[in-house]
Write an enzyme that holds these catalytic residues in place. Structure first.
Site, PDB file in Angstrom:
ATOM      1  N   ASP A   1       0.836  -1.200   0.000  1.00 43.11           N
ATOM      2  CA  ASP A   1       0.000   0.000   0.000  1.00 43.11           C
ATOM      3  C   ASP A   1       0.876   1.257   0.000  1.00 43.11           C
ATOM      4  O   ASP A   1       2.086   1.191   0.297  1.00 43.11           O
ATOM      5  CB  ASP A   1      -0.894  -0.040   1.251  1.00 43.11           C
ATOM      6  CG  ASP A   1      -2.198   0.718   1.095  1.00 43.11           C
ATOM      7  OD1 ASP A   1      -2.313   1.512   0.154  1.00 43.11           O
ATOM      8  OD2 ASP A   1      -3.097   0.517   1.944  1.00 43.11           O
TER       9      ASP A   1
ATOM     10  N   ASP B   1     -10.941   2.120  -3.136  1.00 43.27           N
ATOM     11  CA  ASP B   1     -11.502   1.761  -1.831  1.00 43.27           C
ATOM     12  C   ASP B   1     -13.022   1.750  -1.879  1.00 43.27           C
ATOM     13  O   ASP B   1     -13.668   1.385  -0.901  1.00 43.27           O
ATOM     14  CB  ASP B   1     -11.031   2.756  -0.764  1.00 43.27           C
ATOM     15  CG  ASP B   1      -9.619   2.446  -0.294  1.00 43.27           C
ATOM     16  OD1 ASP B   1      -9.179   1.297  -0.454  1.00 43.27           O
ATOM     17  OD2 ASP B   1      -8.951   3.355   0.229  1.00 43.27           O
TER      18      ASP B   1
HETATM   19  C1  DGJ Z   1      -5.857   1.839   2.015  1.00 42.44           C
HETATM   20  C2  DGJ Z   1      -6.285   0.632   1.233  1.00 42.44           C
HETATM   21  O1  DGJ Z   1      -6.807   1.020   0.001  1.00 42.44           O
HETATM   22  C3  DGJ Z   1      -7.291  -0.169   2.054  1.00 42.44           C
HETATM   23  O2  DGJ Z   1      -7.748  -1.263   1.303  1.00 42.44           O
HETATM   24  C4  DGJ Z   1      -6.636  -0.603   3.331  1.00 42.44           C
HETATM   25  O3  DGJ Z   1      -5.579  -1.484   3.051  1.00 42.44           O
HETATM   26  C5  DGJ Z   1      -6.133   0.605   4.093  1.00 42.44           C
HETATM   27  N1  DGJ Z   1      -5.280   1.420   3.286  1.00 42.44           N
HETATM   28  C6  DGJ Z   1      -5.387   0.170   5.337  1.00 42.44           C
HETATM   29  O4  DGJ Z   1      -4.818   1.218   5.997  1.00 42.44           O
END
Ligand code: DGJ
Length: 695
Positions: free
Chosen positions: A448, A516
């Protein structure tokens, strides 16, 4: 078969792809200029295109205006510069001198120097079917400032009109497709954030305004880079349009000199003649054949714990989720954020990559063993490029983050960006990641990256601006090394959703997290934009809880599954709380997905109907003798007749059997008249149809 040839009489190179041709030549001053890009022509036909006389010159324009293969600043070239250099004595203009060329199979390199200064420029062209990959390499014997170094300039044919297709977006609303007449003048698509960005994606398509999904000529350009980037379209009053682009941003200067070459990322170009659908299928085929590392694999059905737990992570909780996931047919269990350091919220712990012993008293190994024991692979969330100021790492190394002296360190999501261009930072990250993966038998990392750069300084470094390129290069190098040392490891790239999706990351990640936002109606649009260039086999798509945590919209579970099944299916909700009927539906949908997965992940995509508020959205995948159709109707209207869905990409001579109903259809009828959908009544009606070719 792709072939590159050189016509010495006309000093012209001809690159012949499967069904397209690209040609360039040297003019009498050795400037590389564009000749042709479009439907296939033979080298001798290309010879007819060499101008016999210098073009008419109106006294205010360069004779080759808008034709530069890499529009370099200098002389009477007034086009926006793709290459802009400053020599030690202040001289700015580049004068091209052709040196040599080399053709190695499908790779052409043309070598130039400046006429006076010891700067060498190599233009690279590599044919991948109809995709031409282009990049630029600069080397110098003395220091040269490079104000701009694009990978390539793409010159379009002269059309009566030009239209641009591209995507824009924001967090949780990425890859929204836009189509607009190309403005006269210069239009810049860019990211200055140090990541690819949610706001724009580094590709653009150009047509003459008449292309449709199924018909017309479409030119596309896509950059393989995950840091800051720019693509500039220039439309002149002389009727030309070019697309130039590469890494970097205004004000950031590169330095080339002894031992310091500069190689740009690939800016790929593609001509197709079958509308936007054919253009997308050609990009997908390119990704599978030349970008993704494991294209022949089928991506597993995954479960991710994020939407179920947030930061509230515990071993017992993860085990319960894993047991439920395994019972549903999930193949890869991924524990998301919250398992390490003091990471009980987003305010602390990033950078302290040791297991939180309050949450996992015996470390991660028991959970990993349990997940493996359930027959699933084990995946883990990491965010290696980041640090919370409230962390042991930051307290020990406050100088490891991007920062300027006398400037505040702007926090986003309570975090700062580690400077991966620093060898000590990159070595630290490699150390803990390598140990984490090796010691725990981690099969999958979700990598991430949750904020863009700011205050991107590097006090004490002589050439601090190099961090803009070198950070991304260091991330690539680390991913490459981890994958080489752990051949079974698979990666998902994520940047707060879809902030890092591009062909550069796809060469190192097996899949990406596009957003997301898992709301079905929003996702149909996000997936529509994503799929213009990138393949379904790399598009993670989860089914999450109802109502959706971003939009608060409620959608039937079947509809949620059908939307996610158009990519790499995953689950992301509190499945331990799902009622029995939902669990039964989920089991059945996952089994169905595992059956159709080869068609979705490896097949050719036909967008039959684009997302529309009231209408039916429909997609079709074709793989060998199998066809899968997805149809989604958002809203039912009283007494509204249902139109048969005309399919695409089938041989009209064949017949197909519907595996669900046993009905046989002639492909000719499916193409000319359409498939009767028979969608269930009510809003949010959806259907998956499986067809098999009859032998
Ligand atoms: C952002 C990601 O897009 C989410 O799926 C998740 O992993 C969060 N970060 C966790 O902090």
């Amino acid at each position: 078969m792709a072939v590159i040839s050189f016509d010495a009489d006309h000093r012209t190179w001809v690159l012949t792809g499967e069904s397209s041709t690209y040609a360039l030549r040297l003019d009498e001053d050795d400037v590389p200029v564009h000749v042709y890009w479009g439907p296939k022509l033979t080298p001798s036909e290309i010879g007819e295109l060499t101008p016999k006389t210098r073009p008419w010159w109106d006294g205010f324009n360069d004779p080759n205006e808008g034709l530069g293969e890499l529009a370099a600043d200098g002389g009477t070239r007034y086009w926006p510069p793709a290459l802009q250099v400053r020599f030690g004595d202040g001289t700015r203009a580049l004068e091209w001198r052709y040196e040599t060329h080399e053709i190695t199979g499908e790779h052409l390199v043309i070598g130039f120097t400046d006429r006076h200064y010891p700067l060498r420029i190599a233009l690279h062209y590599r044919l991948r079917s109809d995709v031409v990959e282009r990049w630029t390499e600069l080397t110098a014997d003395t220091d040269v400032e490079v104000v701009r170094a694009d990978s390539a300039t793409w010159v379009l044919p002269t059309f009566e009109d030009y239209r641009l297709s591209h995507v824009t977006g924001r967090w949780a609303a990425e890859t929204q497709l836009r189509r607009t007449t190309a403005p006269h003048g210069e239009t810049v698509f860019a990211s200055r954030r140090g990541i690819t960005s949610h706001h724009a994606n580094p590709w653009v398509m150009v047509d003459d305004g008449t292309a449709t999904e199924r018909h017309g000529e479409v030119y596309g350009v896509a950059l393989a880079w995950s840091g800051s980037w720019r693509l500039t379209t220039t439309r002149s009053s002389t009727g030309r349009l070019t697309v130039s682009g590469g890494f970097g941003q205004d004000g950031v200067v590169h330095h080339v000199g002894p031992g310091k070459p500069l190689t740009t990322p690939v800016l790929a170009g593609l001509y197709t003649g079958g509308g936007f659908g054919a253009a997308s299928r050609a990009w997908h085929a390119y990704a599978l054949a030349h970008v993704l590392a494991h294209p022949a694999e089928l991506r597993p059905v995954l479960y991710n714990s994020w939407e179920a737990t947030g930061f509230d992570v515990s071993e017992a909780g993860q085990r319960a989720l894993a047991e439920r996931a395994a019972a549903l047919g999930v193949e890869l269990f991924v524990m998301d954020d919250g398992w390490f350091g003091a990471r009980t919220g987003d305010h602390a712990g990033l950078g302290d990559w040791h297991v939180n012993r309050e949450r996992f008293p015996d470390g991660l190994k028991p959970l990993v063993a349990a997940v493996h024991g359930l027959g699933m692979q084990f995946g883990l969330w990491v965010e290696p490029e980041m640090v919370n100021p409230d962390s042991d790492l930051y307290r020990a190394h406050p100088d490891w983050v991007l920062h300027h002296p006398h400037r505040r360190r702007s926090e986003l999501r309570h975090q700062l960006v580690l400077n991966f261009a620093r060898p000590d930072v990159a070595a630290w990250a490699h150390g803990w990641l390598d140990r984490l993966v090796g010691e725990h038998g981690v099969d999958f990392l979700k990598w991430d990256m949750n904020r863009p750069f700011s205050e991107a300084g590097w006090p004490g470094e002589a050439d601090p601006d190099r961090l803009w390129v070198d950070h991304t290069r260091a991330v690539y190098a680390l991913l490459d090394r981890l994958r080489a040392d752990h051949p079974g490891l698979r990666i998902e790239a994520c940047s707060g959703g879809g902030g890092r999706i591009d062909f550069g990351v796809l060469a190192r990640a097996d899949q990406v997290w596009p957003s997301d936002n898992t709301d079905t109606l929003d996702r149909l649009r996000i997936q529509h934009g994503y799929g213009q260039v990138y393949p379904a086999s790399a598009m993670s798509a989860w089914v999450t809880d109802d109502p959706n945590f971003v939009t608060a919209r409620a959608t039937p579970l079947r509809f949620r599954f059908h939307v996610a099944m158009a990519g790499v299916l995953g689950l992301g909700g509190r499945i331990v709380d799902w009622p029995d009927e939902d669990l039964a539906l989920a089991r059945e949908a996952i089994a169905l997905y595992r059956d159709i997965r080869p068609v979705v992940q490896h097949g050719a995509l036909y967008r039959l109907r684009a997302p529309a508020d009231d209408g039916v959205t429909a997609l079709q995948y074709v793989h060998g003798d199998r066809v899968v159709v997805f149809a989604y109707r958002q809203a039912a209207h009283f007494n509204a007749p249902e139109r048969p869905l005309r399919l695409d990409g089938l041989d009209p001579a064949h017949r197909y059997v519907d595996s669900g109903t046993g009905t046989t259809h002639s492909a000719a009828v499916l193409l000319a008249h359409g498939l009767p959908l028979g969608l269930p009544t009510g809003d949010f009606a959806s259907k998956v149809v499986r067809l098999h070719r009859k032998i």
